[in-house]
Design an enzyme around this catalytic site. Structure first.
Site, PDB file in Angstrom:
ATOM      1  N   PRO A  47      -7.734  -6.339  -3.144  1.00  0.00           N
ATOM      2  CA  PRO A  47      -7.406  -7.072  -1.916  1.00  0.00           C
ATOM      3  C   PRO A  47      -5.926  -6.978  -1.552  1.00  0.00           C
ATOM      4  O   PRO A  47      -5.079  -7.308  -2.354  1.00  0.00           O
ATOM      5  CB  PRO A  47      -7.777  -8.515  -2.275  1.00  0.00           C
ATOM      6  CG  PRO A  47      -7.613  -8.588  -3.757  1.00  0.00           C
ATOM      7  CD  PRO A  47      -7.954  -7.218  -4.294  1.00  0.00           C
ATOM      8  N   ASP A  86      -6.227 -10.787  -0.197  1.00  0.00           N
ATOM      9  CA  ASP A  86      -5.458 -11.631  -1.106  1.00  0.00           C
ATOM     10  C   ASP A  86      -4.705 -12.616  -0.231  1.00  0.00           C
ATOM     11  O   ASP A  86      -4.046 -12.218   0.728  1.00  0.00           O
ATOM     12  CB  ASP A  86      -4.469 -10.758  -1.888  1.00  0.00           C
ATOM     13  CG  ASP A  86      -4.223 -11.301  -3.282  1.00  0.00           C
ATOM     14  OD1 ASP A  86      -4.659 -12.438  -3.562  1.00  0.00           O
ATOM     15  OD2 ASP A  86      -3.594 -10.603  -4.089  1.00  0.00           O
ATOM     16  N   TRP A 522      -2.403 -13.432  -9.185  1.00  0.00           N
ATOM     17  CA  TRP A 522      -3.003 -12.250  -9.822  1.00  0.00           C
ATOM     18  C   TRP A 522      -4.274 -12.620 -10.579  1.00  0.00           C
ATOM     19  O   TRP A 522      -5.112 -11.769 -10.833  1.00  0.00           O
ATOM     20  CB  TRP A 522      -2.009 -11.597 -10.776  1.00  0.00           C
ATOM     21  CG  TRP A 522      -0.852 -10.979 -10.069  1.00  0.00           C
ATOM     22  CD1 TRP A 522       0.386 -11.530  -9.904  1.00  0.00           C
ATOM     23  CD2 TRP A 522      -0.826  -9.713  -9.410  1.00  0.00           C
ATOM     24  NE1 TRP A 522       1.190 -10.675  -9.185  1.00  0.00           N
ATOM     25  CE2 TRP A 522       0.471  -9.542  -8.879  1.00  0.00           C
ATOM     26  CE3 TRP A 522      -1.762  -8.690  -9.225  1.00  0.00           C
ATOM     27  CZ2 TRP A 522       0.845  -8.400  -8.170  1.00  0.00           C
ATOM     28  CZ3 TRP A 522      -1.383  -7.566  -8.526  1.00  0.00           C
ATOM     29  CH2 TRP A 522      -0.091  -7.428  -8.008  1.00  0.00           C
ATOM     30  N   GLN A 560       0.003  -0.981  -9.805  1.00  0.00           N
ATOM     31  CA  GLN A 560      -1.054  -1.917 -10.179  1.00  0.00           C
ATOM     32  C   GLN A 560      -1.433  -1.820 -11.662  1.00  0.00           C
ATOM     33  O   GLN A 560      -2.271  -2.578 -12.122  1.00  0.00           O
ATOM     34  CB  GLN A 560      -2.298  -1.698  -9.315  1.00  0.00           C
ATOM     35  CG  GLN A 560      -2.049  -1.947  -7.837  1.00  0.00           C
ATOM     36  CD  GLN A 560      -1.638  -3.365  -7.522  1.00  0.00           C
ATOM     37  OE1 GLN A 560      -1.938  -4.290  -8.272  1.00  0.00           O
ATOM     38  NE2 GLN A 560      -0.919  -3.553  -6.421  1.00  0.00           N
ATOM     39  N   TRP A 564      -3.004  -5.434 -10.613  1.00  0.00           N
ATOM     40  CA  TRP A 564      -4.451  -5.630 -10.467  1.00  0.00           C
ATOM     41  C   TRP A 564      -5.275  -4.932 -11.541  1.00  0.00           C
ATOM     42  O   TRP A 564      -6.234  -5.497 -12.063  1.00  0.00           O
ATOM     43  CB  TRP A 564      -4.868  -5.160  -9.072  1.00  0.00           C
ATOM     44  CG  TRP A 564      -6.255  -5.529  -8.697  1.00  0.00           C
ATOM     45  CD1 TRP A 564      -6.805  -6.786  -8.704  1.00  0.00           C
ATOM     46  CD2 TRP A 564      -7.288  -4.637  -8.257  1.00  0.00           C
ATOM     47  NE1 TRP A 564      -8.112  -6.719  -8.275  1.00  0.00           N
ATOM     48  CE2 TRP A 564      -8.425  -5.420  -8.005  1.00  0.00           C
ATOM     49  CE3 TRP A 564      -7.347  -3.259  -8.043  1.00  0.00           C
ATOM     50  CZ2 TRP A 564      -9.620  -4.864  -7.536  1.00  0.00           C
ATOM     51  CZ3 TRP A 564      -8.534  -2.703  -7.577  1.00  0.00           C
ATOM     52  CH2 TRP A 564      -9.650  -3.502  -7.337  1.00  0.00           C
ATOM     53  N   LYS A 597      12.857   5.586  -2.277  1.00  0.00           N
ATOM     54  CA  LYS A 597      11.839   4.611  -1.955  1.00  0.00           C
ATOM     55  C   LYS A 597      11.989   4.209  -0.490  1.00  0.00           C
ATOM     56  O   LYS A 597      13.100   4.076   0.003  1.00  0.00           O
ATOM     57  CB  LYS A 597      12.042   3.379  -2.842  1.00  0.00           C
ATOM     58  CG  LYS A 597      10.776   2.995  -3.574  1.00  0.00           C
ATOM     59  CD  LYS A 597      10.996   1.806  -4.460  1.00  0.00           C
ATOM     60  CE  LYS A 597       9.648   1.192  -4.802  1.00  0.00           C
ATOM     61  NZ  LYS A 597       9.737   0.117  -5.745  1.00  0.00           N
ATOM     62  N   LYS A 600      12.696  -1.175   4.428  1.00  0.00           N
ATOM     63  CA  LYS A 600      13.166  -1.581   5.753  1.00  0.00           C
ATOM     64  C   LYS A 600      14.673  -1.451   5.859  1.00  0.00           C
ATOM     65  O   LYS A 600      15.205  -0.987   6.854  1.00  0.00           O
ATOM     66  CB  LYS A 600      12.759  -3.029   6.025  1.00  0.00           C
ATOM     67  CG  LYS A 600      11.467  -3.128   6.819  1.00  0.00           C
ATOM     68  CD  LYS A 600      11.253  -4.554   7.282  1.00  0.00           C
ATOM     69  CE  LYS A 600       9.767  -4.821   7.463  1.00  0.00           C
ATOM     70  NZ  LYS A 600       9.439  -6.234   7.327  1.00  0.00           N
TER      71      LYS A 600
END
Ligand SMILES: [Zn+2]
Ligand SMILES: [Zn+2]
Length: 971
Positions: A47, A86, A522, A560, A564, A597, A600
């Site tokens: 999610p 999520d 989590w 993850q 997750w 990476k 913004k």
């Protein structure tokens, strides 16, 4: 008649049309309906948080999820795809704080938790529309309507049930423990959260002098990178078997003695003389004067030297300053030797009022003053800039503090072996993650700190008696009603603050209150295999029977492994359910073209919409599948995407367009198809053989989740199809003998249809377009995945064709080296080898434009090869003229294209050559029949004309020729 192809294909526009078609005709739903009664292939959607805009890395994960789900569906599996969101946790809370213009937990309590929670609820789906829009646009088929939400009543109830199971296994406990703690968010972080926020920092570390009691001018030298912990100092620790020294140093006029590890003498800046030697254990018990006296001792002993096994002589002085509340080792030592455990810092990371000089100041900000203060009191020996990796809050960016807190833990360490065993059953792509990044994480697993002192989250269903500390863990709403003897409304919101109002009665007669903490979000996402089905309160059979558990496939990014992927495995292991997923594609991150990476602040974020609107999603999908292996980092370059479009998608499209154009021009409708198994022409047989081999390979690779390998095989095939099969068969499609032409059309038709099916999971839009137009069927996504017919694979022919193409490449290279254009026919070349079909020899002749091929039989050679430098480059007059004919044809073909004539349009052609003795003029005279046939010319007239569509002066072997063409309106 097939639907004609637009001359310039706008892929984004075509995709939008296909999307509308899918939606209108419910093609996704139909594909599920078709496979409903088939064997399930279980897929879990990790999610995402919908309170930020989806980025290009989300497209990556969704592309990989989609391809496998579509592929398995076409293979006849039932692939239910429940979307999920999520919702809980800090990202939402931070968004709500911004909206309300507040910053701290105190602010939240002031405006009221209810108002705060309501704001959270509203901002959960701030960008849900954006997410749904891009999910649909990229062709990711997932059931958005029945999505699970981690904040729903049902979901929370399942999470409570899971927690109760863990409680009953006696694996849930509360302890005072030093945890990584974000003072800004006011909550502790789990170790997998901490792992995500390390940054390299340079800080001032200090060498501090602790004055030994009742020995004049003698100091114990200690070192720390966190000066803010010094007001909390209550002890010093040595390594019991290390060597220590007392040295005499002269500084300025005075003389003083320092104690430190012998191996660390290099930190001493002055001249010194060793006056005494000890072992670490000899120093144990030595008392010193406190640096500060802000810690109330409450009768406990403090300010003495002890020993500990975590002391090292790698850095510092070999003597460690101990502040039990601010370090895990410190705390454990404090427990062992019974040091006072009192906070000098509050939960906002500010000094408490007892620490008078810096009361209310954020500890990191106070460090400069602390250093000054020590310096003034002549207790600072030196400072040193120190670079190390320090953890920052992954959500808000604040520096984390190691801080002793009462927290709730799951004793994951108790099931470590089981975690490792379950991981053995998981197939990881790339495979090195299994024992590497993930395996390492499991081997070093720590107990999971699951409680968060926050508001918007699944409330931990633990009630505690205020009097006797008795604990009750509640597993569902029904139990809560029974225990509280209160009827809850059907829509009862189990969040804070409503849940906090429900009190239970303790056996001792007192009231029980819910503990204030909420769950680590989590834990929510790791519970989804059960909670998305409201297990065990609903769907019990479906989960228990293996219909929806465990997942056959999941895919997310590499970050993850500690998020997750880990919590999924931890929870299923705690529930004794084995691994909750069996196959996983673990994706590398997407970086900008320089390898940085995307962020913004750097302004290097790629907006997926720009890419989709410019190139279409199929180009982007293909790029993501094939640019490199899924586990590798991807440096996103728009140029690479353009290459994909040009080299792959347009090659495919042009081949398809070629087919449709000539099929229509020749009125080939596919009604009297040639039997594929009866094909006679060697090129036709070969491409069918290659296609069937491709089908075999693609399935073999997709079965082991080798998406990149399968994609690259298809790429090679499409190149062969366009640059060999079509290229060498072109004439047949245009003006072939009826029977040959039907065979060629039947072949290409069959190839393109099967290619569309093969490609459907990869590029669902273009393949749909091709399939629908060529078959008239509803959708390629309702078709079965094509299976190869082994009888049609002719390995020997494939191998021979490789040789033929190799010979052609070598001859063409020789032509290029000698500066002879391919259009110029040459008389002869030689090859050597065993048996070779005449048809293949003809292919070499045609492609290399050589009149004769001499075959030197050599039965010892099992393959045919080109005899180097055997190309006869002598030009006879005939050869030269033929070259000129070809050149004229090519140039006029270009003019036909420029005039936008269709392949069927018949034209009149005028030409003028000034010199009456010119060779070119003779060519026009002698070869008018060939020119008229190949260029579809009715009247070939000498002399200029003004009545032309396109005119041009062309250069033929150095002579200038004027040419004009005009389409004949009615013919
Ligand atoms: Zn934070
Ligand atoms: Zn009680």
């Amino acid at each position: 008649m097939f639907k004609p192809i637009e001359p310039k294909q706008n892929f984004p526009e075509m995709e939008e049309k296909t999307l509308k078609f899918w939606e209108r005709e419910k093609i996704f739903e139909k594909s599920l309906k078709k496979t409903e009664s088939q064997r399930p292939f279980v897929f879990y959607e990790g999610p995402p948080f919908a309170n930020g805009k989806p980025g290009i890395h989300h497209i990556l994960a969704r592309a990989f999820k989609d391809i496998i789900a579509r592929y398995k569906t076409m293979r006849g599996f039932y692939v239910e795809r429940k979307a999920g969101w999520d919702t809980h946790g800090l990202p939402t809370e931070i968004e709500a704080e911004k909206r309300l213009g507040i910053k701290t937990k105190k602010d939240i309590e002031r405006i009221g938790i209810e108002k705060f929670i309501k704001t959270c609820q509203r901002s959960v789906f701030l960008y849900k529309d954006e997410w749904e829009k891009i999910t649909k646009r990229m062709g990711y088929w997932v059931d958005l309507e029945n999505a699970y939400m981690t904040c729903s009543q049902d979901y929370i109830e399942s999470v409570w049930w899971i927690l109760k199971q863990i409680w009953e296994r006696k694996l849930l406990y509360q302890d005072y423990k030093v945890v990584p703690y974000c003072p800004r968010c006011g909550t502790s972080l789990s170790s997998h959260e901490v792992a995500q926020g390390y940054k390299r920092v340079s800080e001032t570390s200090v060498y501090v002098k602790f004055k030994v009691k009742s020995q004049s001018n003698t100091y114990i030298l200690s070192w720390t990178t966190t000066p803010w912990t010094l007001p909390g100092n209550v002890a010093l620790a040595t390594g019991k078997n290390f060597d220590y020294v007392k040295i005499k140093v002269k500084s300025n006029k005075s003389e003083e003695y320092l104690i430190l590890a012998k191996d660390r003498l290099k930190v001493v800046e002055n001249d010194y003389k060793i006056v005494k030697r000890f072992k670490g254990k000899d120093l144990v018990g030595l008392e010193y004067e406190p640096l500060y006296s802000y810690v109330p001792l409450k009768g406990k002993k403090a300010y003495f030297v002890t020993e500990a096994d975590f002391v090292s002589t790698e850095e510092g002085t070999g003597i460690v300053h101990i502040a039990p509340m601010y370090g895990e080792d410190d705390y454990n030592l404090g427990e062992r030797v019974d040091l006072p455990k009192i906070h000098t810092v509050d939960e906002q990371g500010k000094f408490k009022k007892e620490v008078k000089p810096w009361a209310g100041e954020f500890v990191k900000d106070a460090e400069k003053d602390i250093i000054k203060n020590l310096e003034k009191r002549k207790l600072l020996y030196s400072t040193e800039l120190y670079s190390h990796d320090y953890p920052f809050c992954w959500r808000c960016g604040a520096p984390l503090l190691y801080y002793a807190k009462l927290s709730w833990f799951i004793k994951v360490t108790a099931v470590r072996d089981q975690l490792i065993k379950n991981n053995e059953k998981i197939n990881w792509v790339p495979s090195y993650i299994k024992e590497g990044r993930f395996g390492e994480w499991l081997r070093e697993v720590k107990d999971w700190a699951i409680s968060r002192e926050r508001y918007w989250g699944t409330p931990i269903p633990i009630w505690k008696c205020e009097k006797c500390n008795n604990i009750k863990v509640i597993e569902n709403l029904k139990e809560l009603e029974e225990e509280s003897k209160k009827k809850l409304s059907k829509n009862f919101d189990p969040h804070r603050p409503y849940i906090d109002k429900i009190k239970l009665k303790c056996e001792c007669g007192s009231e029980m209150h819910r503990i204030p903490e909420v769950l680590d979000c989590w834990f929510d996402s790791g519970s989804m295999p059960f909670a998305e089905w409201h297990y065990p309160f609903e769907n019990k059979d479906r989960v228990d029977s293996g219909k929806v558990y465990p997942a056959d496939f999941i895919s997310e990014a590499i970050d993850q492994t500690r998020g997750w992927f880990y919590t999924l495995l931890a929870i299923s292991t705690l529930l004794k359910r084995g691994p909750s997923f069996l196959n996983v594609i673990c994706l590398g991150l997407i970086l900008d073209e320089k390898g940085q990476k995307m962020s913004k602040s750097k302004g290097n974020v790629v907006d997926p919409w720009n890419i989709i609107n410019k190139y279409g999603i199929d180009s982007l999908r293909w790029y993501l599948y094939t640019v490199n292996q899924p586990g590798e980092y991807k440096r996103f370059r728009e140029k690479d995407l353009q290459k994909v479009l040009r080299k792959f998608l347009l090659t495919l499209w042009n081949t398809y367009s070629f087919f449709v154009t000539y099929a229509n021009a020749n009125s080939w409708k596919g009604d009297i198809k040639y039997q594929i198994s009866d094909l006679e022409n060697i090129l036709d047989k070969w491409i069918i053989s290659e296609l069937n081999l491709l089908m075999e390979n693609v399935i073999e690779k997709l079965e082991i989740l080798d998406v990149t390998g399968a994609g690259r095989d298809i790429e090679i095939f499409i190149d062969s199809l366009s640059n060999w099969y079509v290229r060498r068969s072109r004439e047949k499609f245009r003006i072939g003998v009826k029977r040959d032409q039907n065979a060629a059309f039947s072949t290409l038709h069959y190839v393109l249809i099967n290619l569309a099916k093969l490609l459907a999971p990869f590029i669902p839009f273009v393949s749909e377009e091709i399939y629908q137009n060529l078959t008239g069927e509803e959708s390629v996504h309702l078709a079965d995945y094509p299976k190869s017919d082994k009888k049609l694979i002719d390995e020997e022919l494939n191998e021979k064709m490789v040789r033929v193409r190799q010979i052609v490449t070598e001859v063409l290279a020789e032509r290029a080296a000698r500066g002879i254009k391919v259009r110029q026919p040459l008389s002869k070349l030689k090859i050597r080898g065993g048996k070779i079909e005449n048809e293949l020899i003809k292919l070499i002749k045609d492609e290399t434009n050589v009149k004769e091929i001499e075959l030197e039989i050599d039965s010892k050679l099992n393959k045919t090869e080109y005899i180097k430098d055997s190309l006869d480059t002598q030009l006879t007059k005939e050869l030269e003229i033929e070259g000129m004919v070809r050149e004229i044809i090519r140039r006029v073909q270009e003019m036909r294209k420029k005039a936008k004539y269709s392949v069927k349009d018949v034209i009149n052609m005028n030409y003028e050559v000034k010199d009456s003795q010119s060779k070119v003029r003779k060519v026009f005279d002698d070869y008018s029949k060939d020119l008229k046939r190949d260029l579809l010319v009715k009247n070939l007239v000498r002399g200029k004309s003004k009545d032309v569509d396109v005119e041009q002066e062309i250069d033929i072997n150095g002579e200038k020729v004027w040419v004009g063409v005009k389409k004949i309106e009615k013919y």
